[in-house]
Design a protein around this motif. Structure first.
Motif, PDB file in Angstrom:
ATOM      1  N   GLY A  14     -10.456  21.065  17.742  1.00  0.00           N
ATOM      2  CA  GLY A  14      -9.392  20.562  18.599  1.00  0.00           C
ATOM      3  C   GLY A  14      -9.866  20.395  20.023  1.00  0.00           C
ATOM      4  O   GLY A  14     -10.917  20.921  20.404  1.00  0.00           O
ATOM      5  N   PRO A  15      -9.098  19.671  20.834  1.00  0.00           N
ATOM      6  CA  PRO A  15      -9.475  19.485  22.240  1.00  0.00           C
ATOM      7  C   PRO A  15      -9.301  20.762  23.039  1.00  0.00           C
ATOM      8  O   PRO A  15      -8.706  21.737  22.573  1.00  0.00           O
ATOM      9  N   GLY A  19      -5.636  26.253  22.343  1.00  0.00           N
ATOM     10  CA  GLY A  19      -5.479  27.588  21.780  1.00  0.00           C
ATOM     11  C   GLY A  19      -6.291  27.850  20.529  1.00  0.00           C
ATOM     12  O   GLY A  19      -5.939  28.728  19.723  1.00  0.00           O
ATOM     13  N   LYS A  20      -7.399  27.131  20.364  1.00  0.00           N
ATOM     14  CA  LYS A  20      -8.214  27.293  19.155  1.00  0.00           C
ATOM     15  C   LYS A  20      -8.736  28.720  18.994  1.00  0.00           C
ATOM     16  O   LYS A  20      -8.674  29.294  17.906  1.00  0.00           O
ATOM     17  N   VAL A 102     -15.167  27.412  15.050  1.00  0.00           N
ATOM     18  CA  VAL A 102     -14.058  27.067  15.926  1.00  0.00           C
ATOM     19  C   VAL A 102     -14.576  26.545  17.257  1.00  0.00           C
ATOM     20  O   VAL A 102     -15.464  27.134  17.867  1.00  0.00           O
ATOM     21  N   GLY A 103     -14.052  25.386  17.695  1.00  0.00           N
ATOM     22  CA  GLY A 103     -14.497  24.845  18.971  1.00  0.00           C
ATOM     23  C   GLY A 103     -14.111  23.392  19.139  1.00  0.00           C
ATOM     24  O   GLY A 103     -13.401  22.805  18.320  1.00  0.00           O
ATOM     25  N   GLY A 104     -14.639  22.807  20.216  1.00  0.00           N
ATOM     26  CA  GLY A 104     -14.300  21.426  20.539  1.00  0.00           C
ATOM     27  C   GLY A 104     -15.491  20.556  20.856  1.00  0.00           C
ATOM     28  O   GLY A 104     -15.326  19.460  21.386  1.00  0.00           O
ATOM     29  N   THR A 105     -16.716  21.020  20.535  1.00  0.00           N
ATOM     30  CA  THR A 105     -17.899  20.189  20.759  1.00  0.00           C
ATOM     31  C   THR A 105     -18.165  19.403  19.477  1.00  0.00           C
ATOM     32  O   THR A 105     -18.817  19.882  18.547  1.00  0.00           O
ATOM     33  N   PHE A 194     -17.047  21.708   3.601  1.00  0.00           N
ATOM     34  CA  PHE A 194     -16.433  22.019   4.875  1.00  0.00           C
ATOM     35  C   PHE A 194     -14.955  21.664   4.798  1.00  0.00           C
ATOM     36  O   PHE A 194     -14.606  20.513   4.517  1.00  0.00           O
ATOM     37  N   PHE A 195     -14.104  22.650   5.017  1.00  0.00           N
ATOM     38  CA  PHE A 195     -12.671  22.432   5.057  1.00  0.00           C
ATOM     39  C   PHE A 195     -12.308  22.223   6.516  1.00  0.00           C
ATOM     40  O   PHE A 195     -12.317  23.161   7.315  1.00  0.00           O
ATOM     41  N   ARG A 196     -12.009  20.973   6.885  1.00  0.00           N
ATOM     42  CA  ARG A 196     -11.836  20.619   8.295  1.00  0.00           C
ATOM     43  C   ARG A 196     -10.356  20.575   8.674  1.00  0.00           C
ATOM     44  O   ARG A 196      -9.571  19.879   8.041  1.00  0.00           O
ATOM     45  N   ILE A 197     -10.043  21.326   9.726  1.00  0.00           N
ATOM     46  CA  ILE A 197      -8.674  21.436  10.214  1.00  0.00           C
ATOM     47  C   ILE A 197      -8.628  20.894  11.632  1.00  0.00           C
ATOM     48  O   ILE A 197      -9.367  21.359  12.508  1.00  0.00           O
ATOM     49  N   GLY A 198      -7.778  19.902  11.870  1.00  0.00           N
ATOM     50  CA  GLY A 198      -7.641  19.307  13.188  1.00  0.00           C
ATOM     51  C   GLY A 198      -6.411  19.844  13.896  1.00  0.00           C
ATOM     52  O   GLY A 198      -5.303  19.805  13.344  1.00  0.00           O
TER      53      GLY A 198
END
Length: 318
Positions: A14-15, A19-20, A102-105, A194-198
């Protein structure tokens, strides 16, 4: 890694300011997780407040892999991240835990999941030659040279972005081909599931407000003092890799006397909002398995249910 087992991991993407990290730690109270940071600023020691890095007491309770693994004057590439993340994911899995990245990069996420172009390794002698040329002619002159034979790369690289100009010229000189052409070739990602959650904000104004409040909190906790301490290190100067991080770059301008504090704060906030906009663009291109609203009720519960539901499909058990 030939013969290595396929990796299995959950990606929470997430951006900035959504709150990631807090959500990941709340989930760690419910499931046996191993947390892995996917953040190009948190990899650096001494970048604490401005990177949003959890404080030491919190990191002790919720350890994050790939935090504080480089000094701020050292380079750290997406390829290095992919190799490091693959290994720590396997280590976490071997310990019977669920890897949660977890992150935004997003370049880091993509390098792990989809792979990177097959580019030549760095050549120290050639890099030294390019550094010497830049000292004489300036990086904008080398950028203009890049534009003549690789306009696609030059269009997305700033005229003073030393690291990326240097790398693009290095690849051209080593291979005879434009880096943009090599990067356009399909690349094989890491073998695995990979289980990707946006994690998406409900609207832009709400995200802008969250960013402003978060930045104000950083200032109140001593962000400017942190940048002053960082720049006081003998090995540091303003073109070191860590100071390309959003916020740090702008505050360093004030610390160095090149603008007023008000100007630096305004520029840092604007740059953070631009970063969030770019992150949202990246995220919306991702083939996420689940989309979550930042403002939704009981996000930890929803996320726990989703992760538990995907475990059989990924052949992983908590």
């Amino acid at each position: 890694m030939p013969g290595a087992p396929a990796i299995v991991a959950v990606c929470l993407m997430g951006p900035t300011a959504t709150g990631k990290t807090d959500l990941a730690m709340a989930l760690a109270e419910r499931l046996p997780l191993g947390l892995v940071s996917v953040d190009s600023a948190m990899v650096y020691r001494y970048l604490d407040i401005g990177s949003g890095k959890p404080v030491p007491d919190v990191l002790a309770r919720y350890p994050h892999r790939l935090v504080d693994i480089r000094d701020p004057w050292e380079q750290y590439s997406a390829g290095e991240f992919a190799a490091d993340a693959s290994q720590v994911i396997r280590d976490i899995s071997a310990a019977g835990r669920i890897p949660l990245l977890v992150g935004g990069t997003f370049l880091y996420f993509r390098s792990l999941v989809q792979g990177l172009a097959d580019l030549p390794a760095a050549d120290p002698a050639l890099r030294a030659e390019l550094e010497a040329r830049a000292a004489r002619e300036g990086w904008p002159a080398l950028h203009a040279e890049l534009a003549r034979f690789d306009p696609a790369a030059a269009a997305r690289i700033g005229a003073t972005d030393r690291q990326r100009i240097q790398r693009a010229l290095e690849v051209r000189l080593l291979t005879g081909q434009p880096i943009s052409a090599l990067q356009a070739r399909p690349a094989a990602g890491e073998r695995g599931s990979f289980f990707r959650i946006g994690l998406l904000p409900r609207d832009r104004p709400a995200l802008a407000e969250r960013i402003a409040l978060r930045f104000q909190g950083m200032l109140e906790r001593g962000f400017i003092d942190e940048v002053e301490r960082l720049l006081s290190l003998p090995e540091m100067h303003t073109d070191r890799p860590a100071l390309r991080a959003v916020g740090y770059r702008q505050i360093a301008q004030f610390v160095g006397g090149r603008c007023t504090r008000a100007e630096a704060e305004r520029q840092a906030l604007a740059a953070t909002r631009q970063l969030a906009k770019r992150q949202l663009t990246w995220l919306r291109r991702e083939a996420c398995d689940l989309w979550l609203d930042v403002e939704a009720d009981d996000l930890p519960g929803t996320l726990e249910q989703a992760v538990r539901g995907m475990l059989p499909r990924m052949q992983c058990q908590p």
